[in-house]
Motif scaffolding. Structure first.
Motif, PDB file in Angstrom:
ATOM      1  N   UNK A  66      17.598  -9.750  59.049  1.00 24.06           N
ATOM      2  CA  UNK A  66      16.622  -9.256  60.019  1.00 24.06           C
ATOM      3  C   UNK A  66      17.196  -8.136  60.875  1.00 24.06           C
ATOM      4  N   UNK A  67      18.479  -8.232  61.174  1.00 27.64           N
ATOM      5  CA  UNK A  67      19.061  -7.219  62.051  1.00 27.64           C
ATOM      6  C   UNK A  67      19.289  -5.900  61.312  1.00 27.64           C
ATOM      7  N   UNK A  68      19.687  -5.992  60.029  1.00 25.45           N
ATOM      8  CA  UNK A  68      19.948  -4.792  59.242  1.00 25.45           C
ATOM      9  C   UNK A  68      18.938  -4.722  58.093  1.00 25.45           C
ATOM     10  N   UNK A  69      19.457  -4.849  56.874  1.00 22.96           N
ATOM     11  CA  UNK A  69      18.641  -4.883  55.670  1.00 22.96           C
ATOM     12  C   UNK A  69      19.204  -5.987  54.791  1.00 22.96           C
ATOM     13  N   UNK A  70      18.473  -6.327  53.727  1.00 25.31           N
ATOM     14  CA  UNK A  70      18.944  -7.421  52.887  1.00 25.31           C
ATOM     15  C   UNK A  70      20.288  -7.103  52.233  1.00 25.31           C
ATOM     16  N   UNK A  71      20.539  -5.776  51.971  1.00 19.20           N
ATOM     17  CA  UNK A  71      21.811  -5.416  51.350  1.00 19.20           C
ATOM     18  C   UNK A  71      22.994  -5.820  52.235  1.00 19.20           C
ATOM     19  N   UNK A  72      22.830  -5.626  53.528  1.00 17.22           N
ATOM     20  CA  UNK A  72      23.895  -6.007  54.452  1.00 17.22           C
ATOM     21  C   UNK A  72      24.059  -7.530  54.475  1.00 17.22           C
ATOM     22  N   UNK A  73      22.913  -8.243  54.425  1.00 16.96           N
ATOM     23  CA  UNK A  73      22.966  -9.707  54.432  1.00 16.96           C
ATOM     24  C   UNK A  73      23.702 -10.243  53.221  1.00 16.96           C
ATOM     25  N   UNK A  74      23.418  -9.665  52.047  1.00 21.13           N
ATOM     26  CA  UNK A  74      24.111 -10.099  50.824  1.00 21.13           C
ATOM     27  C   UNK A  74      25.605  -9.854  50.952  1.00 21.13           C
ATOM     28  N   UNK A  75      25.955  -8.652  51.429  1.00 22.90           N
ATOM     29  CA  UNK A  75      27.369  -8.319  51.583  1.00 22.90           C
ATOM     30  C   UNK A  75      28.074  -9.268  52.529  1.00 22.90           C
TER      31      UNK A  75
ATOM     32  N   UNK B 205      28.879  -0.659  46.452  1.00 24.58           N
ATOM     33  CA  UNK B 205      28.438  -1.030  45.104  1.00 24.58           C
ATOM     34  C   UNK B 205      26.925  -1.240  45.038  1.00 24.58           C
ATOM     35  N   UNK B 206      26.321  -1.606  46.166  1.00 27.95           N
ATOM     36  CA  UNK B 206      24.872  -1.818  46.156  1.00 27.95           C
ATOM     37  C   UNK B 206      24.099  -0.514  46.018  1.00 27.95           C
ATOM     38  N   UNK B 207      24.768   0.600  46.293  1.00 30.17           N
ATOM     39  CA  UNK B 207      24.133   1.879  46.007  1.00 30.17           C
ATOM     40  C   UNK B 207      23.629   2.603  47.231  1.00 30.17           C
ATOM     41  N   UNK B 208      23.770   3.929  47.174  1.00 26.34           N
ATOM     42  CA  UNK B 208      23.404   4.768  48.304  1.00 26.34           C
ATOM     43  C   UNK B 208      21.902   4.784  48.549  1.00 26.34           C
ATOM     44  N   UNK B 209      21.129   4.818  47.456  1.00 25.98           N
ATOM     45  CA  UNK B 209      19.677   4.932  47.613  1.00 25.98           C
ATOM     46  C   UNK B 209      19.097   3.743  48.364  1.00 25.98           C
ATOM     47  N   UNK B 210      19.605   2.560  48.029  1.00 28.74           N
ATOM     48  CA  UNK B 210      19.090   1.355  48.700  1.00 28.74           C
ATOM     49  C   UNK B 210      19.406   1.382  50.196  1.00 28.74           C
ATOM     50  N   UNK B 211      20.620   1.814  50.531  1.00 25.58           N
ATOM     51  CA  UNK B 211      21.026   1.787  51.931  1.00 25.58           C
ATOM     52  C   UNK B 211      20.320   2.849  52.762  1.00 25.58           C
ATOM     53  N   UNK B 212      20.051   4.001  52.156  1.00 25.50           N
ATOM     54  CA  UNK B 212      19.451   5.083  52.932  1.00 25.50           C
ATOM     55  C   UNK B 212      17.937   4.964  53.023  1.00 25.50           C
ATOM     56  N   UNK B 213      17.366   4.032  52.244  1.00 27.21           N
ATOM     57  CA  UNK B 213      15.928   3.857  52.280  1.00 27.21           C
ATOM     58  C   UNK B 213      15.482   3.397  53.674  1.00 27.21           C
TER      59      UNK B 213
END
Length: 318
Positions: free
Chosen positions: A159-168, A294-302
Protein backbone atom coordinates in the motif's frame (compact mmCIF):
# COMPACT_ATOMS: atom_id res chain seq x y z
CA UNK A 1 30.34 20.12 18.70
CA UNK A 2 31.66 17.79 16.01
CA UNK A 3 29.28 16.15 13.56
CA UNK A 4 30.57 12.69 12.76
CA UNK A 5 29.58 11.05 9.47
CA UNK A 6 30.35 7.35 9.29
CA UNK A 7 30.17 7.48 5.50
CA UNK A 8 31.60 10.40 3.50
CA UNK A 9 29.27 12.56 1.43
CA UNK A 10 28.88 11.84 -2.24
CA UNK A 11 29.92 8.19 -2.31
CA UNK A 12 29.48 6.47 -5.69
CA UNK A 13 29.82 2.81 -4.72
CA UNK A 14 28.43 0.56 -7.45
CA UNK A 15 26.58 -1.93 -5.26
CA UNK A 16 24.66 -3.46 -8.14
CA UNK A 17 27.88 -4.96 -9.49
CA UNK A 18 27.66 -7.44 -6.64
CA UNK A 19 23.95 -8.16 -7.02
CA UNK A 20 24.34 -11.65 -8.50
CA UNK A 21 26.91 -12.70 -5.92
CA UNK A 22 24.76 -11.27 -3.13
CA UNK A 23 21.63 -13.10 -4.22
CA UNK A 24 23.43 -16.39 -4.85
CA UNK A 25 25.26 -16.34 -1.49
CA UNK A 26 22.07 -15.38 0.33
CA UNK A 27 20.05 -18.13 -1.36
CA UNK A 28 22.72 -20.75 -0.57
CA UNK A 29 22.89 -19.70 3.08
CA UNK A 30 19.10 -19.81 3.39
CA UNK A 31 18.87 -23.25 1.79
CA UNK A 32 21.60 -24.55 4.11
CA UNK A 33 19.72 -23.03 7.05
CA UNK A 34 16.53 -24.86 6.06
CA UNK A 35 18.50 -28.11 5.80
CA UNK A 36 20.01 -27.50 9.24
CA UNK A 37 16.53 -26.88 10.63
CA UNK A 38 15.58 -30.48 9.75
CA UNK A 39 18.97 -32.11 10.35
CA UNK A 40 20.33 -31.89 12.97
CA UNK A 41 17.36 -29.73 13.90
CA UNK A 42 16.80 -26.71 16.05
CA UNK A 43 17.40 -26.97 19.80
CA UNK A 44 13.84 -26.42 21.04
CA UNK A 45 13.54 -24.97 24.52
CA UNK A 46 11.21 -26.12 27.24
CA UNK A 47 8.62 -23.66 25.91
CA UNK A 48 8.25 -25.66 22.70
CA UNK A 49 9.10 -29.25 23.58
CA UNK A 50 7.65 -29.40 27.04
CA UNK A 51 9.46 -30.02 30.29
CA UNK A 52 10.44 -28.25 33.46
CA UNK A 53 12.41 -25.01 33.68
CA UNK A 54 13.90 -23.97 37.02
CA UNK A 55 16.02 -20.91 37.75
CA UNK A 56 17.69 -21.13 41.16
CA UNK A 57 19.90 -18.73 43.08
CA UNK A 58 22.45 -20.44 45.31
CA UNK A 59 24.29 -18.90 48.22
CA UNK A 60 27.65 -20.02 46.82
CA UNK A 61 29.00 -20.58 43.30
CA UNK A 62 27.17 -23.60 41.93
CA UNK A 63 28.95 -26.92 41.38
CA UNK A 64 27.18 -28.52 38.42
CA UNK A 65 28.51 -32.00 39.19
CA UNK A 66 27.28 -31.80 42.77
CA UNK A 67 23.85 -30.52 41.68
CA UNK A 68 23.49 -33.41 39.24
CA UNK A 69 24.51 -35.77 42.03
CA UNK A 70 21.76 -34.38 44.24
CA UNK A 71 19.10 -34.73 41.55
CA UNK A 72 20.21 -38.09 40.08
CA UNK A 73 18.19 -40.18 42.58
CA UNK A 74 15.01 -38.58 41.23
CA UNK A 75 15.55 -40.32 37.86
CA UNK A 76 14.29 -37.36 35.87
CA UNK A 77 16.41 -38.06 32.80
CA UNK A 78 18.81 -35.56 31.28
CA UNK A 79 19.10 -32.32 33.22
CA UNK A 80 20.67 -29.37 31.46
CA UNK A 81 22.49 -26.91 33.72
CA UNK A 82 23.50 -23.44 32.69
CA UNK A 83 24.94 -20.45 34.51
CA UNK A 84 22.78 -17.37 33.99
CA UNK A 85 24.66 -14.16 34.59
CA UNK A 86 26.61 -15.09 37.74
CA UNK A 87 28.10 -18.26 39.26
CA UNK A 88 25.30 -18.46 41.85
CA UNK A 89 22.46 -18.21 39.31
CA UNK A 90 21.72 -21.47 37.54
CA UNK A 91 19.09 -22.54 35.04
CA UNK A 92 17.95 -26.18 35.09
CA UNK A 93 16.18 -27.61 32.03
CA UNK A 94 14.56 -30.94 32.83
CA UNK A 95 12.99 -33.04 30.12
CA UNK A 96 9.28 -33.73 30.19
CA UNK A 97 8.33 -36.53 32.58
CA UNK A 98 6.06 -39.44 31.59
CA UNK A 99 2.47 -38.85 32.62
CA UNK A 100 0.06 -35.98 32.88
CA UNK A 101 0.44 -32.49 34.29
CA UNK A 102 0.25 -33.88 37.80
CA UNK A 103 3.39 -35.90 37.13
CA UNK A 104 5.17 -32.76 35.99
CA UNK A 105 4.14 -30.92 39.14
CA UNK A 106 5.36 -33.80 41.31
CA UNK A 107 8.74 -33.61 39.57
CA UNK A 108 8.86 -29.84 40.16
CA UNK A 109 8.16 -30.30 43.85
CA UNK A 110 10.75 -33.06 44.13
CA UNK A 111 13.42 -30.88 42.52
CA UNK A 112 12.65 -27.98 44.83
CA UNK A 113 12.72 -30.22 47.88
CA UNK A 114 16.02 -31.90 46.96
CA UNK A 115 17.78 -28.63 46.21
CA UNK A 116 16.44 -26.97 49.35
CA UNK A 117 17.64 -29.88 51.51
CA UNK A 118 21.09 -29.98 49.89
CA UNK A 119 21.58 -26.22 49.61
CA UNK A 120 19.89 -24.35 52.49
CA UNK A 121 19.20 -20.78 51.49
CA UNK A 122 18.68 -21.54 47.82
CA UNK A 123 15.87 -19.49 46.30
CA UNK A 124 13.88 -20.14 43.15
CA UNK A 125 13.45 -17.29 40.68
CA UNK A 126 11.40 -19.33 38.24
CA UNK A 127 9.80 -22.77 38.38
CA UNK A 128 7.72 -23.70 35.39
CA UNK A 129 6.33 -26.94 34.01
CA UNK A 130 5.22 -26.82 30.39
CA UNK A 131 3.08 -29.69 29.13
CA UNK A 132 3.27 -31.22 25.66
CA UNK A 133 -0.09 -29.78 24.60
CA UNK A 134 0.83 -26.33 25.86
CA UNK A 135 4.28 -26.42 24.24
CA UNK A 136 2.77 -27.54 20.92
CA UNK A 137 0.22 -24.76 21.10
CA UNK A 138 2.93 -22.22 21.92
CA UNK A 139 5.01 -23.36 18.94
CA UNK A 140 2.02 -23.18 16.60
CA UNK A 141 1.07 -19.74 17.87
CA UNK A 142 4.64 -18.55 17.45
CA UNK A 143 4.73 -19.70 13.83
CA UNK A 144 1.35 -18.08 13.19
CA UNK A 145 2.68 -14.83 14.66
CA UNK A 146 5.63 -14.93 12.25
CA UNK A 147 3.36 -15.68 9.29
CA UNK A 148 0.94 -12.89 10.16
CA UNK A 149 3.81 -10.50 10.63
CA UNK A 150 5.14 -11.30 7.16
CA UNK A 151 1.67 -10.83 5.67
CA UNK A 152 1.18 -7.50 7.49
CA UNK A 153 4.52 -6.21 6.24
CA UNK A 154 3.71 -7.29 2.67
CA UNK A 155 0.41 -5.38 2.90
CA UNK A 156 2.10 -2.32 4.40
CA UNK A 157 4.81 -2.13 1.74
CA UNK A 158 2.28 -2.87 -1.01
CA UNK A 159 0.00 0.00 0.00
CA UNK A 160 2.81 2.40 0.76
CA UNK A 161 4.75 1.74 -2.46
CA UNK A 162 3.82 -0.74 -5.19
CA UNK A 163 3.46 -4.50 -5.24
CA UNK A 164 6.97 -4.84 -6.69
CA UNK A 165 8.42 -3.29 -3.56
CA UNK A 166 6.25 -5.54 -1.38
CA UNK A 167 7.50 -8.67 -3.15
CA UNK A 168 11.09 -7.53 -2.79
CA UNK A 169 10.67 -6.80 0.91
CA UNK A 170 8.92 -10.06 1.78
CA UNK A 171 11.36 -12.23 -0.20
CA UNK A 172 14.20 -10.50 1.62
CA UNK A 173 12.52 -10.97 4.99
CA UNK A 174 12.05 -14.69 4.34
CA UNK A 175 15.75 -14.98 3.50
CA UNK A 176 16.65 -13.03 6.67
CA UNK A 177 14.45 -15.23 8.88
CA UNK A 178 15.73 -18.53 7.46
CA UNK A 179 19.32 -17.46 7.98
CA UNK A 180 18.49 -16.44 11.56
CA UNK A 181 17.04 -19.90 12.20
CA UNK A 182 20.23 -21.36 10.73
CA UNK A 183 22.22 -19.25 13.18
CA UNK A 184 20.24 -20.82 16.04
CA UNK A 185 21.03 -24.33 14.80
CA UNK A 186 24.68 -23.64 14.00
CA UNK A 187 25.44 -22.30 17.49
CA UNK A 188 23.03 -24.65 19.25
CA UNK A 189 21.11 -21.77 20.80
CA UNK A 190 17.88 -22.60 22.54
CA UNK A 191 14.84 -21.80 20.40
CA UNK A 192 12.04 -20.63 22.68
CA UNK A 193 9.47 -17.86 23.00
CA UNK A 194 12.27 -15.29 23.32
CA UNK A 195 13.51 -16.50 19.94
CA UNK A 196 10.15 -15.64 18.36
CA UNK A 197 10.43 -12.18 19.90
CA UNK A 198 13.99 -11.85 18.54
CA UNK A 199 12.94 -12.86 15.03
CA UNK A 200 9.99 -10.45 15.09
CA UNK A 201 12.33 -7.68 16.25
CA UNK A 202 14.75 -8.50 13.42
CA UNK A 203 11.88 -8.45 10.91
CA UNK A 204 10.79 -5.04 12.20
CA UNK A 205 14.31 -3.68 12.02
CA UNK A 206 14.85 -5.15 8.56
CA UNK A 207 11.63 -3.76 7.09
CA UNK A 208 12.36 -0.33 8.54
CA UNK A 209 15.75 -0.35 6.85
CA UNK A 210 14.25 -1.36 3.53
CA UNK A 211 11.57 1.32 3.71
CA UNK A 212 14.33 3.94 3.89
CA UNK A 213 16.03 2.60 0.76
CA UNK A 214 12.74 2.06 -1.08
CA UNK A 215 11.57 5.57 -0.23
CA UNK A 216 14.68 7.01 -1.83
CA UNK A 217 14.36 4.73 -4.86
CA UNK A 218 10.78 5.86 -5.42
CA UNK A 219 11.73 9.51 -4.99
CA UNK A 220 14.57 9.15 -7.46
CA UNK A 221 12.35 7.30 -9.96
CA UNK A 222 10.25 10.46 -10.16
CA UNK A 223 13.22 12.76 -10.10
CA UNK A 224 15.54 11.12 -12.62
CA UNK A 225 13.24 9.86 -15.35
CA UNK A 226 15.96 9.03 -17.85
CA UNK A 227 18.52 7.53 -15.51
CA UNK A 228 19.08 3.77 -16.02
CA UNK A 229 17.52 1.80 -13.17
CA UNK A 230 20.79 0.19 -12.16
CA UNK A 231 22.47 3.58 -11.70
CA UNK A 232 19.39 4.94 -9.96
CA UNK A 233 19.37 2.13 -7.38
CA UNK A 234 23.09 2.58 -6.77
CA UNK A 235 22.50 6.30 -6.28
CA UNK A 236 19.62 5.67 -3.86
CA UNK A 237 21.67 3.25 -1.74
CA UNK A 238 24.59 5.67 -1.62
CA UNK A 239 22.32 8.52 -0.58
CA UNK A 240 20.89 6.50 2.32
CA UNK A 241 24.14 4.73 3.23
CA UNK A 242 25.12 7.09 6.02
CA UNK A 243 21.72 6.74 7.66
CA UNK A 244 21.73 2.94 7.21
CA UNK A 245 25.21 2.47 8.67
CA UNK A 246 24.52 4.94 11.50
CA UNK A 247 21.30 3.22 12.55
CA UNK A 248 22.91 -0.21 12.37
CA UNK A 249 25.89 0.94 14.44
CA UNK A 250 23.62 2.49 17.09
CA UNK A 251 21.52 -0.69 17.30
CA UNK A 252 24.65 -2.83 17.39
CA UNK A 253 26.16 -0.84 20.26
CA UNK A 254 22.90 -0.87 22.23
CA UNK A 255 22.85 -4.68 22.11
CA UNK A 256 26.46 -5.10 23.23
CA UNK A 257 25.88 -4.29 26.95
CA UNK A 258 23.12 -6.90 27.06
CA UNK A 259 25.60 -9.55 25.92
CA UNK A 260 28.05 -8.60 28.66
CA UNK A 261 25.70 -7.88 31.55
CA UNK A 262 22.28 -9.23 30.54
CA UNK A 263 22.54 -12.78 31.83
CA UNK A 264 22.17 -15.98 29.83
CA UNK A 265 18.65 -15.44 28.52
CA UNK A 266 19.31 -11.90 27.31
CA UNK A 267 22.78 -12.87 26.06
CA UNK A 268 21.37 -15.32 23.53
CA UNK A 269 18.66 -12.85 22.55
CA UNK A 270 21.28 -10.12 22.02
CA UNK A 271 23.59 -12.40 20.03
CA UNK A 272 20.74 -13.18 17.67
CA UNK A 273 19.88 -9.49 17.43
CA UNK A 274 23.47 -8.64 16.47
CA UNK A 275 23.38 -11.29 13.78
CA UNK A 276 19.99 -10.02 12.62
CA UNK A 277 21.17 -6.41 12.41
CA UNK A 278 24.08 -7.47 10.20
CA UNK A 279 21.87 -9.65 8.01
CA UNK A 280 19.12 -7.02 7.70
CA UNK A 281 21.56 -4.24 6.79
CA UNK A 282 23.37 -6.29 4.15
CA UNK A 283 20.11 -7.64 2.70
CA UNK A 284 18.75 -4.11 2.20
CA UNK A 285 21.69 -3.40 -0.09
CA UNK A 286 22.46 -6.72 -1.75
CA UNK A 287 19.05 -8.45 -1.81
CA UNK A 288 16.10 -6.05 -1.59
CA UNK A 289 17.49 -3.50 -4.03
CA UNK A 290 18.65 -6.04 -6.68
CA UNK A 291 15.20 -7.66 -6.61
CA UNK A 292 13.76 -4.31 -7.74
CA UNK A 293 16.27 -4.29 -10.57
CA UNK A 294 15.26 -7.79 -11.67
CA UNK A 295 11.57 -6.89 -11.59
CA UNK A 296 12.21 -4.48 -14.41
CA UNK A 297 12.34 -0.77 -15.06
CA UNK A 298 9.00 -0.53 -16.83
CA UNK A 299 7.08 -1.94 -13.89
CA UNK A 300 8.75 0.40 -11.41
CA UNK A 301 8.36 3.55 -13.47
CA UNK A 302 4.71 2.89 -14.21
CA UNK A 303 2.59 5.56 -12.57
CA UNK A 304 5.51 7.71 -11.46
CA UNK A 305 5.26 11.35 -12.37
CA UNK A 306 8.22 13.72 -12.48
CA UNK A 307 8.48 16.19 -9.63
CA UNK A 308 10.47 18.84 -11.46
CA UNK A 309 11.10 17.23 -14.79
CA UNK A 310 14.15 15.20 -15.75
CA UNK A 311 17.11 15.98 -13.49
CA UNK A 312 19.37 13.22 -14.62
CA UNK A 313 22.04 15.60 -15.67
CA UNK A 314 22.22 17.19 -12.23
CA UNK A 315 24.86 16.12 -9.78
CA UNK A 316 23.09 14.07 -7.12
CA UNK A 317 23.47 15.26 -3.55
CA UNK A 318 25.29 12.96 -1.15
Amino acid sequence: MYYVRLVPDGTRIQFMRGRIAGLVVSAILSVLSVILYFAPGVNLGVDFRGGIAVEAKFTQPADFGAIRGVLDPLNLGHIGLQEIGSPVDVSLAIERQPGDEEAQQRAVNAVRQKLTEAYPGVTFQRVEAVGAAVSGELFTNGMIALGLSLFAMLAYIWFRFEWQFGIGAVVTLVLDVTKTVGFYVLFNLEFNLSSIAAILAIMGYSINDKVVVYDRVRENLRKYKAMPLRELIDLSINETLNRTIGTSMASFLSAMPLIIFGGEALREFSLVMLFGIFIATSSSIFIAAPILLFLGENRLRRGTAPVEGDKTAETPAG
